[in-house]
Motif scaffolding. Structure first.
Motif, mmCIF file in Angstrom:
data_model
loop_
_atom_site.group_PDB
_atom_site.id
_atom_site.type_symbol
_atom_site.label_atom_id
_atom_site.label_comp_id
_atom_site.label_asym_id
_atom_site.label_seq_id
_atom_site.Cartn_x
_atom_site.Cartn_y
_atom_site.Cartn_z
ATOM 1 N N VAL A 56 0.839 -1.198 0.000
ATOM 2 C CA VAL A 56 0.000 0.000 0.000
ATOM 3 C C VAL A 56 0.877 1.253 0.000
ATOM 4 C CG1 VAL A 56 -1.723 1.326 1.292
ATOM 5 C CG2 VAL A 56 -1.993 -1.152 1.036
ATOM 6 N N SER A 57 1.939 1.262 0.803
ATOM 7 C CA SER A 57 2.860 2.411 0.811
ATOM 8 C C SER A 57 3.450 2.648 -0.569
ATOM 9 C CB SER A 57 4.000 2.176 1.813
ATOM 10 O OG SER A 57 3.517 2.152 3.118
ATOM 11 N N ASN A 58 3.863 1.574 -1.232
ATOM 12 C CA ASN A 58 4.424 1.710 -2.575
ATOM 13 C C ASN A 58 3.400 2.265 -3.552
ATOM 14 O OD1 ASN A 58 6.929 0.811 -1.840
ATOM 15 N ND2 ASN A 58 6.683 -1.233 -2.682
ATOM 16 N N ALA A 59 2.152 1.860 -3.396
ATOM 17 C CA ALA A 59 1.113 2.376 -4.288
ATOM 18 C C ALA A 59 0.941 3.880 -4.102
ATOM 19 C CB ALA A 59 -0.210 1.648 -4.039
ATOM 20 N N TYR A 60 1.019 4.356 -2.858
ATOM 21 C CA TYR A 60 0.929 5.796 -2.610
ATOM 22 C C TYR A 60 2.188 6.525 -3.063
ATOM 23 C CZ TYR A 60 -3.396 5.497 0.085
ATOM 24 O OH TYR A 60 -4.683 5.313 0.474
ATOM 25 N N ASP A 61 3.355 5.932 -2.808
ATOM 26 C CA ASP A 61 4.616 6.605 -3.118
ATOM 27 C C ASP A 61 4.978 6.569 -4.601
ATOM 28 O OD1 ASP A 61 4.936 7.191 -0.462
ATOM 29 O OD2 ASP A 61 6.408 5.608 -0.086
ATOM 30 N N HIS A 62 4.770 5.422 -5.223
ATOM 31 C CA HIS A 62 5.251 5.222 -6.591
ATOM 32 C C HIS A 62 4.129 5.081 -7.615
ATOM 33 C CE1 HIS A 62 9.198 4.600 -4.876
ATOM 34 N NE2 HIS A 62 8.691 3.692 -4.066
ATOM 35 N N GLY A 63 2.970 4.731 -7.155
ATOM 36 C CA GLY A 63 1.879 4.431 -8.069
ATOM 37 C C GLY A 63 0.944 5.593 -8.319
ATOM 38 N N ARG A 64 1.355 6.770 -7.933
ATOM 39 C CA ARG A 64 0.554 7.996 -8.078
ATOM 40 C C ARG A 64 -0.634 7.994 -7.134
ATOM 41 N NH1 ARG A 64 0.361 7.565 -14.267
ATOM 42 N NH2 ARG A 64 2.552 7.794 -14.751
ATOM 43 N N ARG A 65 -1.439 6.956 -7.165
ATOM 44 C CA ARG A 65 -2.623 6.896 -6.306
ATOM 45 C C ARG A 65 -2.986 5.444 -6.061
ATOM 46 N NH1 ARG A 65 -7.039 6.769 -4.103
ATOM 47 N NH2 ARG A 65 -9.065 7.574 -4.578
ATOM 48 N N ALA A 66 -3.096 5.065 -4.801
ATOM 49 C CA ALA A 66 -3.564 3.731 -4.437
ATOM 50 C C ALA A 66 -5.083 3.718 -4.574
ATOM 51 C CB ALA A 66 -3.156 3.404 -3.007
ATOM 52 N N LEU A 67 -5.615 2.677 -5.160
ATOM 53 C CA LEU A 67 -7.052 2.614 -5.399
ATOM 54 C C LEU A 67 -7.778 1.617 -4.509
ATOM 55 C CD1 LEU A 67 -7.002 2.618 -9.295
ATOM 56 C CD2 LEU A 67 -7.513 4.538 -7.779
ATOM 57 N N GLU A 68 -7.221 0.424 -4.401
ATOM 58 C CA GLU A 68 -7.967 -0.650 -3.758
ATOM 59 C C GLU A 68 -7.003 -1.706 -3.229
ATOM 60 O OE1 GLU A 68 -11.841 -1.930 -5.614
ATOM 61 O OE2 GLU A 68 -10.589 -3.684 -6.059
ATOM 62 N N VAL A 69 -7.373 -2.304 -2.099
ATOM 63 C CA VAL A 69 -6.655 -3.451 -1.545
ATOM 64 C C VAL A 69 -7.629 -4.618 -1.532
ATOM 65 C CG1 VAL A 69 -5.510 -4.413 0.486
ATOM 66 C CG2 VAL A 69 -5.287 -1.986 -0.022
ATOM 67 N N ARG A 70 -7.144 -5.774 -1.960
ATOM 68 C CA ARG A 70 -7.934 -7.001 -1.884
ATOM 69 C C ARG A 70 -7.144 -8.037 -1.091
ATOM 70 N NH1 ARG A 70 -8.428 -5.035 -6.716
ATOM 71 N NH2 ARG A 70 -6.773 -6.302 -7.624
ATOM 72 N N VAL A 71 -7.847 -8.763 -0.229
ATOM 73 C CA VAL A 71 -7.213 -9.809 0.569
ATOM 74 C C VAL A 71 -8.063 -11.068 0.440
ATOM 75 C CG1 VAL A 71 -6.561 -10.529 2.901
ATOM 76 C CG2 VAL A 71 -6.233 -8.151 2.195
ATOM 77 N N VAL A 72 -7.379 -12.170 0.190
ATOM 78 C CA VAL A 72 -8.052 -13.471 0.126
ATOM 79 C C VAL A 72 -7.574 -14.296 1.311
ATOM 80 C CG1 VAL A 72 -8.413 -15.567 -1.220
ATOM 81 C CG2 VAL A 72 -8.161 -13.370 -2.386
ATOM 82 N N ARG A 73 -8.544 -14.740 2.098
ATOM 83 C CA ARG A 73 -8.228 -15.585 3.250
ATOM 84 C C ARG A 73 -7.624 -16.900 2.770
ATOM 85 N NH1 ARG A 73 -11.356 -14.757 8.111
ATOM 86 N NH2 ARG A 73 -11.806 -16.982 8.191
ATOM 87 N N PRO A 74 -6.748 -17.491 3.587
ATOM 88 C CA PRO A 74 -6.111 -18.749 3.167
ATOM 89 C C PRO A 74 -7.113 -19.890 3.131
ATOM 90 C CG PRO A 74 -5.546 -18.232 5.438
ATOM 91 C CD PRO A 74 -6.318 -17.056 4.903
ATOM 92 N N SER A 75 -6.938 -20.767 2.165
ATOM 93 C CA SER A 75 -7.759 -21.980 2.127
ATOM 94 C C SER A 75 -7.071 -23.044 2.968
ATOM 95 C CB SER A 75 -7.924 -22.474 0.690
ATOM 96 O OG SER A 75 -6.717 -23.037 0.228
ATOM 97 N N TRP A 76 -7.801 -24.042 3.370
ATOM 98 C CA TRP A 76 -7.217 -25.117 4.169
ATOM 99 C C TRP A 76 -6.143 -25.846 3.365
ATOM 100 C CZ3 TRP A 76 -7.541 -30.012 2.219
ATOM 101 C CH2 TRP A 76 -8.481 -30.218 1.215
ATOM 102 N N ARG A 77 -6.247 -25.803 2.064
ATOM 103 C CA ARG A 77 -5.323 -26.532 1.204
ATOM 104 C C ARG A 77 -4.014 -25.782 0.975
ATOM 105 N NH1 ARG A 77 -7.665 -27.255 -4.334
ATOM 106 N NH2 ARG A 77 -6.207 -25.614 -4.749
ATOM 107 N N THR A 78 -4.091 -24.498 0.649
ATOM 108 C CA THR A 78 -2.879 -23.767 0.282
ATOM 109 C C THR A 78 -2.238 -23.041 1.451
ATOM 110 O OG1 THR A 78 -4.023 -21.717 -0.265
ATOM 111 C CG2 THR A 78 -3.758 -23.343 -2.036
ATOM 112 N N ARG A 79 -3.029 -22.641 2.441
ATOM 113 C CA ARG A 79 -2.547 -21.870 3.582
ATOM 114 C C ARG A 79 -1.784 -20.623 3.148
ATOM 115 N NH1 ARG A 79 -5.922 -22.295 6.796
ATOM 116 N NH2 ARG A 79 -4.694 -20.783 7.878
ATOM 117 N N ARG A 80 -2.239 -19.995 2.080
ATOM 118 C CA ARG A 80 -1.629 -18.746 1.618
ATOM 119 C C ARG A 80 -2.652 -17.632 1.634
ATOM 120 N NH1 ARG A 80 2.388 -20.090 -3.449
ATOM 121 N NH2 ARG A 80 3.861 -21.290 -2.210
ATOM 122 N N VAL A 81 -2.186 -16.467 2.077
ATOM 123 C CA VAL A 81 -2.975 -15.251 2.018
ATOM 124 C C VAL A 81 -2.558 -14.525 0.744
ATOM 125 C CG1 VAL A 81 -3.381 -12.991 3.078
ATOM 126 C CG2 VAL A 81 -3.143 -15.024 4.527
#
Length: 142
Positions: A56-81
């Motif tokens: 998010v900081s990079n989006a504000y600093d380098h991306g001109r304007r941060a628009l949106e953040v999306r987060v996907v909860r981890p599944s039991w299978r992949t355990r990745r966010v």
């Protein structure tokens, strides 16, 4: 970084639209903690929050304007966010280099170290920067 990865923004993600201004970082971090606190172990949560903060900081600093953040909860299978941040710049991030100051540029180094994978996706009017963070589950009690 996986620039050539054919990933697309993930469906089913929790979304937070960002207003102008970096003061949103504290609220974004609280939102992520509420969203993931019941499924991600505390040490992994620290990694997730650091990655979210950097993207998010990079989006504000380098991306001109941060628009949106999306987060996907981890599944039991992949355990990745999955964390995705949209901004209004088509300029791709560069690992270990900042155009703002010579003393900066370590944010993506941290993202790279803490993520199982990360990359960028072009989109109309800008780009999406994404990261997948391995997140062990909260230990069961009782």
């Amino acid at each position: 970084m996986n620039d050539d990865d054919d990933r697309r923004p993930v469906a089913g993600a929790e979304v937070r639209v960002l207003a102008d201004g970096r003061d949103q970082l504290v609220e974004v971090r609280r939102w992520v903690e509420r969203l993931l606190g019941d499924v991600v172990d505390p040490q992994a949560m620290g990694d997730v929050l650091l990655v979210v903060t950097e993207l998010v900081s990079n989006a504000y600093d380098h991306g001109r304007r941060a628009l949106e953040v999306r987060v996907v909860r981890p599944s039991w299978r992949t355990r990745r966010v999955r964390v995705e941040v949209d901004d209004t710049s088509s300029e791709l991030p560069v690992l270990g280099r900042s155009r703002i100051a010579d003393s900066r540029g370590m944010g993506l180094v941290l993202v790279n170290a803490l993520s199982a994978a990360w990359g960028t996706l072009p989109r109309p009017g800008g780009k999406t920067v994404w990261a997948d963070i391995t997140a062990p589950a909260v230990a069961a009690t009782g």
